[in-house]
Write an enzyme that holds these catalytic residues in place. Structure first.
Site, PDB file in Angstrom:
ATOM      1  N   LYS A 131    -102.697 -50.400  -5.188  1.00 48.20           N
ATOM      2  CA  LYS A 131    -103.551 -50.978  -4.755  1.00 48.20           C
ATOM      3  C   LYS A 131    -103.190 -52.284  -3.787  1.00 48.20           C
ATOM      4  O   LYS A 131    -102.252 -52.369  -2.896  1.00 48.20           O
ATOM      5  CB  LYS A 131    -104.502 -51.716  -5.326  1.00 48.20           C
ATOM      6  CG  LYS A 131    -105.263 -49.893  -6.319  1.00 48.20           C
ATOM      7  CD  LYS A 131    -106.457 -50.902  -6.530  1.00 48.20           C
ATOM      8  CE  LYS A 131    -107.460 -48.996  -7.428  1.00 48.20           C
ATOM      9  NZ  LYS A 131    -106.980 -48.823  -8.962  1.00 48.20           N
ATOM     10  N   GLU A 164     -88.455 -37.189 -21.704  1.00 46.66           N
ATOM     11  CA  GLU A 164     -89.473 -38.222 -22.991  1.00 46.66           C
ATOM     12  C   GLU A 164     -88.673 -39.140 -23.494  1.00 46.66           C
ATOM     13  O   GLU A 164     -87.802 -39.154 -24.071  1.00 46.66           O
ATOM     14  CB  GLU A 164     -89.656 -36.902 -23.666  1.00 46.66           C
ATOM     15  CG  GLU A 164     -90.972 -35.965 -22.921  1.00 46.66           C
ATOM     16  CD  GLU A 164     -91.292 -35.458 -23.764  1.00 46.66           C
ATOM     17  OE1 GLU A 164     -91.176 -34.625 -24.614  1.00 46.66           O
ATOM     18  OE2 GLU A 164     -92.563 -34.232 -23.411  1.00 46.66           O
ATOM     19  N   ASP A 185    -108.173 -55.574 -16.603  1.00 45.61           N
ATOM     20  CA  ASP A 185    -107.498 -54.626 -15.848  1.00 45.61           C
ATOM     21  C   ASP A 185    -107.444 -55.144 -14.377  1.00 45.61           C
ATOM     22  O   ASP A 185    -108.820 -55.485 -13.917  1.00 45.61           O
ATOM     23  CB  ASP A 185    -108.478 -53.322 -15.923  1.00 45.61           C
ATOM     24  CG  ASP A 185    -108.048 -52.746 -15.178  1.00 45.61           C
ATOM     25  OD1 ASP A 185    -107.754 -52.531 -14.541  1.00 45.61           O
ATOM     26  OD2 ASP A 185    -109.015 -51.508 -15.264  1.00 45.61           O
ATOM     27  N   THR A 230    -103.307 -50.816 -11.965  1.00 47.52           N
ATOM     28  CA  THR A 230    -102.761 -49.929 -11.064  1.00 47.52           C
ATOM     29  C   THR A 230    -101.572 -49.783 -10.400  1.00 47.52           C
ATOM     30  O   THR A 230    -101.154 -51.774  -9.896  1.00 47.52           O
ATOM     31  CB  THR A 230    -103.258 -48.555 -10.083  1.00 47.52           C
ATOM     32  OG1 THR A 230    -104.578 -49.633  -9.768  1.00 47.52           O
ATOM     33  CG2 THR A 230    -104.576 -47.946 -11.214  1.00 47.52           C
ATOM     34  N   ARG A 235     -98.165 -44.644  -6.200  1.00 47.13           N
ATOM     35  CA  ARG A 235     -99.306 -44.240  -7.295  1.00 47.13           C
ATOM     36  C   ARG A 235     -98.984 -43.872  -8.334  1.00 47.13           C
ATOM     37  O   ARG A 235     -98.686 -43.186  -9.038  1.00 47.13           O
ATOM     38  CB  ARG A 235    -100.670 -42.857  -6.556  1.00 47.13           C
ATOM     39  CG  ARG A 235    -101.537 -42.845  -7.307  1.00 47.13           C
ATOM     40  CD  ARG A 235    -102.326 -41.449  -6.005  1.00 47.13           C
ATOM     41  NE  ARG A 235    -102.877 -42.348  -4.676  1.00 47.13           N
ATOM     42  CZ  ARG A 235    -103.983 -43.473  -5.062  1.00 47.13           C
ATOM     43  NH1 ARG A 235    -104.925 -43.254  -5.395  1.00 47.13           N
ATOM     44  NH2 ARG A 235    -104.135 -43.841  -3.782  1.00 47.13           N
ATOM     45  N   TYR A 239     -86.192 -35.125 -16.823  1.00 46.95           N
ATOM     46  CA  TYR A 239     -87.255 -34.843 -17.674  1.00 46.95           C
ATOM     47  C   TYR A 239     -86.752 -36.201 -18.403  1.00 46.95           C
ATOM     48  O   TYR A 239     -85.741 -36.173 -19.255  1.00 46.95           O
ATOM     49  CB  TYR A 239     -87.027 -33.776 -19.523  1.00 46.95           C
ATOM     50  CG  TYR A 239     -88.199 -33.142 -18.978  1.00 46.95           C
ATOM     51  CD1 TYR A 239     -89.813 -33.833 -20.006  1.00 46.95           C
ATOM     52  CD2 TYR A 239     -88.532 -31.744 -18.748  1.00 46.95           C
ATOM     53  CE1 TYR A 239     -90.874 -32.495 -19.555  1.00 46.95           C
ATOM     54  CE2 TYR A 239     -89.852 -31.393 -18.182  1.00 46.95           C
ATOM     55  CZ  TYR A 239     -91.210 -32.072 -18.428  1.00 46.95           C
ATOM     56  OH  TYR A 239     -92.111 -31.275 -19.116  1.00 46.95           O
TER      57      TYR A 239
END
Ligand code: DSN
Length: 413
Positions: free
Chosen positions: A224, A51, A195, A221, A230, A49
């Site tokens: 691609k 955060e 984008d 992203t 991903r 974790y």
């Protein structure tokens, strides 16, 4: 381990990898990430974790995680030549949501390309949060050319005064004039968001133009053309760093996926090599070669061709729907997706077109002459979509063709 602990899932992964080896992947948003990227993603970093951001975490024990995320940030900044990088978005849609959250209030107006003409769900589709929470003014491509008319978009922007304009698409085969978009944004007082999810690898390799000198914020992203895990990133000028970081965490996400962030760092390193630049050049050469061969076989390409990794084929003159084409091609071992074409008369579920991309094939080592072979396969299948014998025969030929380009040859699940 997986084989003995969960043979059902193990077998399905093995089957999927084998399917990837035996088929031609022409989905424009897909690619084959390296085994190094996959190894980082499949590591015990998933246990942690974290955060917060490097040096400012809400949990203890992040000394190595901080170094990993800092490396990912520094590599992303260098690769895309930007002042700030947030490498935590779990997905492209989340990166876009965080950007809107950072730059707009609910109900504000923004402009994006209509989804059915090459935009994205998160660029203002009425079925998406972006279309429900904001007032969307969609812009369009020209019917005759399939391309953007920047003067027309400027006029629309001055009339409607958006707070933000999105440039960057999922089914637009041409390069984008970011300088023109900057001028449009300056004329109406809007932020410019690019984008670049589809063509981030081509931008990183500097084989197409970069929005970095013009955009306030860039989302992308990483899986691609960039060929990473991903996930997604948000890049911006330094001045927007704090509001973007706060919008993503604690605004939207909780704990970041540090195993994926490690894989993003690996991908950024790979994308900064001379080999990746050659790869990116080959992506474009392959897309052009595929387009030229398809054109000579009587297929119509929206905008007449491509500058990128992507082709949009209008099947109207062939008398078949995108849906029928997609299923017929799949039965023949060619994986592509149906897609609306600009001003499509058919629904997004049926469509009049198919979208083809060259990034995955280039990763396998395919060159221009191989794309001609693929065009022939496509043409044969689409000449008679209901002929099962023909599809089975092409499927065997596709498998033999694919075997010339080994994929994950040493990979063991
Ligand atoms: N679904 C992706 C594509 O195929 O273009 C975009 O998110």
């Amino acid at each position: 381990m997986l084989n003995s602990s969960d043979p059902e899932i193990h077998k399905l992964i093995v089957d999927e990898v084998q399917k990837q080896r035996d088929t031609i992947d022409l989905i424009a948003s897909e690619n084959y990430s390296s085994e190094a990227v996959i190894q980082a993603m499949g590591s015990p970093l998933t246990n942690k974790y974290a955060e917060g951001y490097p040096g400012k975490r809400y949990y203890a024990g992040n000394q190595y995680i901080d170094q990993i995320e800092s490396l990912a940030i520094e590599r992303a900044k260098k690769l895309f030549k930007v002042g700030h990088a947030n490498v935590q978005p779990h997905a492209g849609a989340v990166a876009n949501l965080a950007t809107y959250f950072a730059f707009m209030e609910l109900g504000d107006t923004f402009m994006g390309l209509e989804l059915s003409q090459g935009g994205h769900l998160t660029h203002g589709s009425p079925v998406n949060f972006s279309g429900k929470w904001y007032k969307v003014v969609p812009y369009h491509v020209e019917k005759e050319t399939g391309t953007l008319d920047y003067d027309k978009i400027k006029k629309q922007a001055i009339e409607t005064k958006p707070k933000l304009i999105v440039a960057g698409y999922t089914a637009y085969p041409r390069e984008i004039d970011y300088k023109a978009f900057r001028e449009i944004c300056d004329a109406c007082g809007a932020y410019l968001m690019a984008d670049i999810s589809h063509f981030a690898g081509l931008v990183a390799a500097e084989v197409i133009s970069s929005p970095a000198p013009y955009a306030d914020v860039i989302t992308s992203t990483t899986h691609k053309t960039l060929r990473g895990p991903r996930g997604a990133i948000i890049l911006s000028k330094e001045e927007h760093a704090s509001k973007i970081d706060k919008a993503l965490f604690p605004g939207i996400q909780g704990g970041p996926l540090e195993h994926v962030i490690a894989a993003k760092a690996v991908c950024f390193k790979e994308a900064s090599t001379p080999e990746f630049k050659e790869y990116a050049k080959q992506i474009i050469k392959n897309a052009k070669a595929l387009g030229e061969e398809l054109s000579s076989l009587g297929f119509e390409l929206v905008s007449g061709g491509t500058d990128t990794h992507l082709l949009l084929v209008d099947l109207t003159n062939k008398g078949i729907t995108g849906k029928d084409a997609q299923f017929a091609l799949e039965e023949a071992g060619i994986i592509a997706n149906r897609n609306t074409v600009p001003y499509d008369q058919r629904s997004p579920f049926i469509t009049s077109g198919i979208r083809l991309g060259s990034a995955a094939c280039a990763t396998r080592g395919m060159k221009e002459s191989d794309m001609k072979v693929i065009a022939e396969f496509i043409s044969r299948v689409l000449s008679n979509t209901t002929n099962s014998e023909l599809k089975s025969k092409v499927k065997e030929e596709v498998k033999a063709f694919c075997n010339q380009f080994p994929l994950y040859a040493n990979y063991k699940v």
